[in-house]
Structure formats: C-alpha cells, structure tokens
Design an enzyme around this catalytic site. Sequence first.
Site, short mmCIF file in Angstrom:
data_model
loop_
_atom_site.label_atom_id
_atom_site.label_comp_id
_atom_site.label_asym_id
_atom_site.label_seq_id
_atom_site.Cartn_x
_atom_site.Cartn_y
_atom_site.Cartn_z
N ALA A 266 -13.40 44.04 -12.95
CA ALA A 266 -12.65 45.30 -13.05
C ALA A 266 -11.15 45.11 -13.20
O ALA A 266 -10.40 46.08 -13.20
CB ALA A 266 -12.94 46.18 -11.83
N TYR B 88 -23.54 34.76 -26.08
CA TYR B 88 -23.12 36.09 -25.63
C TYR B 88 -24.18 37.14 -25.96
O TYR B 88 -24.56 37.96 -25.12
CB TYR B 88 -21.79 36.44 -26.30
N ALA C 281 -27.33 36.66 -26.54
CA ALA C 281 -28.54 36.42 -25.74
C ALA C 281 -28.37 37.07 -24.37
O ALA C 281 -29.28 37.71 -23.83
CB ALA C 281 -28.81 34.93 -25.60
#
Lengths: 84, 252
Positions: B19, B161, B163
């Site tokens: 975040a 990525y 996958a």
Amino acid sequence: MEERLDEIEQKVRGVIENVLQVKDREIARETTIADLGGDSLSALGILSALEQEFDIDIPDEEAIKISSFGAAVDVVRSCMDRQP
Amino acid sequence: MGRPMELGLKGKVALVTGASRGIGREIALTLARNGADIAINYLSSDETAKKIEEAIRELGRKAVRIQCSVSGYKAAEAMVKTVRDTLGPIDILVNNAGIIRDKFLINMEPDDWVDVINTNLLGVFNVTKHVAFSMMRRRSGRIVNMASLSGIVGSPGQTNYTASKGGIIGFTKSLSRELAPFGVNVNAVAPGYIETDMLTGIPKEMLNRYLEYIPLRRFGKAEEVSDVVLFLASNLSNYLTGQVIRVDGGLF
C-alpha cells in the site's frame, strides 16, 4: 467402547449432536465433525454453540483447531481456564 | 431521486498489501476517505508508508503501517495479528502487493520466476489464509485480489508475472465458492495500463503504440482502479462474487 465422559465432555457432545442433528452415534476423541456428516458451515455452527453453552470467547487461533470431538473438548477447557 | 449511496465502510477495518505506492496507495486512501480504518502493508518504502499513515489519520481514520514481505507465511500471520490487535478484526482484505521481473523466458532465471510467484501468488495465499477464518466466523467480509489484464490476455516478457496473475484469478474463483456460504465475497480486479511506477520502465514509443489499442485513448489513473476496489468493498456490490472486473479503458 466409549470411555465415561465428564461434564464438559458430555456438554460438548450434546452441542455437536444438536448442531449436526445426530443421535446415538459413537463419538470418540478422534471422531471428526466430517465423520459425523458436518461441513465447514456446521463446524462454525458448533463453534458458536460452544461459546454460548460455556459462556466463553474462543479466539480464532483456538477455534481453527476444532476439527474433532477431542479437540473441541481441549479448546473449551483451555478457554474456561483462561476466562474463569 | 434514488436512495442516497450508503457504502457501509464506516468503521470497517481494511488491510491493503503493497500500500505504499501506486495502485495500493490509492486504494488505501480511497477506502479511508470513505470511512474505513486502514492497515498499510509495505515492504521497503517506510517513508512513503508513513506519509500515507499520516494522511489517513488526518482524515480522521485509524491507521497502522506494517513492514512485512507477504511471501513469508509466518510474517503474514504476524501481520494479520498486529492488525487485529491494533485496529480490530479485518473486514476488507485487498491483496495488492506485487512485483515484476520482466524478461523473456529464455533469459529468465529461476529466481526471477520464484520471486514473482512468491510475492504475487504465494503472498495472496499467505495473507488470505490468516484472514478468511475470522471473516467466516463473523459471516461477513470482502476480499479483493489485484490481478492484471496481462494475466488474462498474456504479455511477452512477463511469463512469471502473468502466471502469478492468472493464478490469482483461479484462486479468486475457487475461494469465492468456498466462502460464499459464509457471506464473504471474493473478487478480482484486472487493471490494464495504469500510470504507475510499473509503466515508467516502458519506452515512450512502445507506450504510444499501446495507446492505439485502448479505445478510451489514454492510460488509466490509479484512482480509477481504486474506485472499483471501493465498489467491491462496499454495499454496492453485495450480490457480486467470483468475478474479475477489468479496468482497462476497453482494451482488446
């Protein structure tokens, strides 16, 4: 042969029978909720019913261990010891 | 006039992984603006995480920042416990943490593969595993997983990525079925090209070429993704689960 149950064990057994709507089934320490025809939904039902019956809060870390009759009894005992 | 929109986020606790930057940062701020208390998970950018924490407190919401790699099972467990002890049980989980190690397969080293899968996919398992049970017990909760358009359509140089993101989509669909009986909704968001750090590595000419394929003729903004996450975390999507919502400007 089932061993004689103490008061807590009898109550836990009653809760499980009640929630799963089973009667006169052999329930040993290692008998699981799945063995008695329960699923994850009824397992959570048993959890709330145990909290009500014994007036305890069962924390998540303990609650997640309740898969068998014996485990349920152990968790109830340890929670009762902690919240007298 | 219809009924006023009641999002139902007041006082809810949201954990947003990854975040401190990009889309995750925007998700944390958007949920906070709409009344949620926020746990900010981050890996390396303590300074920016701290700024977001302060910004959320200025909005009058509670915030806590937790440094942890979601790729660690025990670390994820400890993080979830910290959130519960400081803010309360988690109502909304946004699995956003993700990394890229773009290379063509023939140049890709095992570490490039493993690092991406461990953060992006194993991380989703690690965090969700420690949050789901509490949501089930309370018969309520929202899980939003950040997938990617490339996880749907594929992308050269991103086998690792894509996958991981394709895996997240399967995870989302299966988990939505497991948790539906408990009133917990699980959905995924698949952003297309969004203006974040992940785009800055791509050469200008290539970006211009991408634009030709985007019917809306521009790249998305992080807040246009976080608005959809807000929707999925809110009362406006009560009857929506197991879905992958594409936020891609109409691409493909």
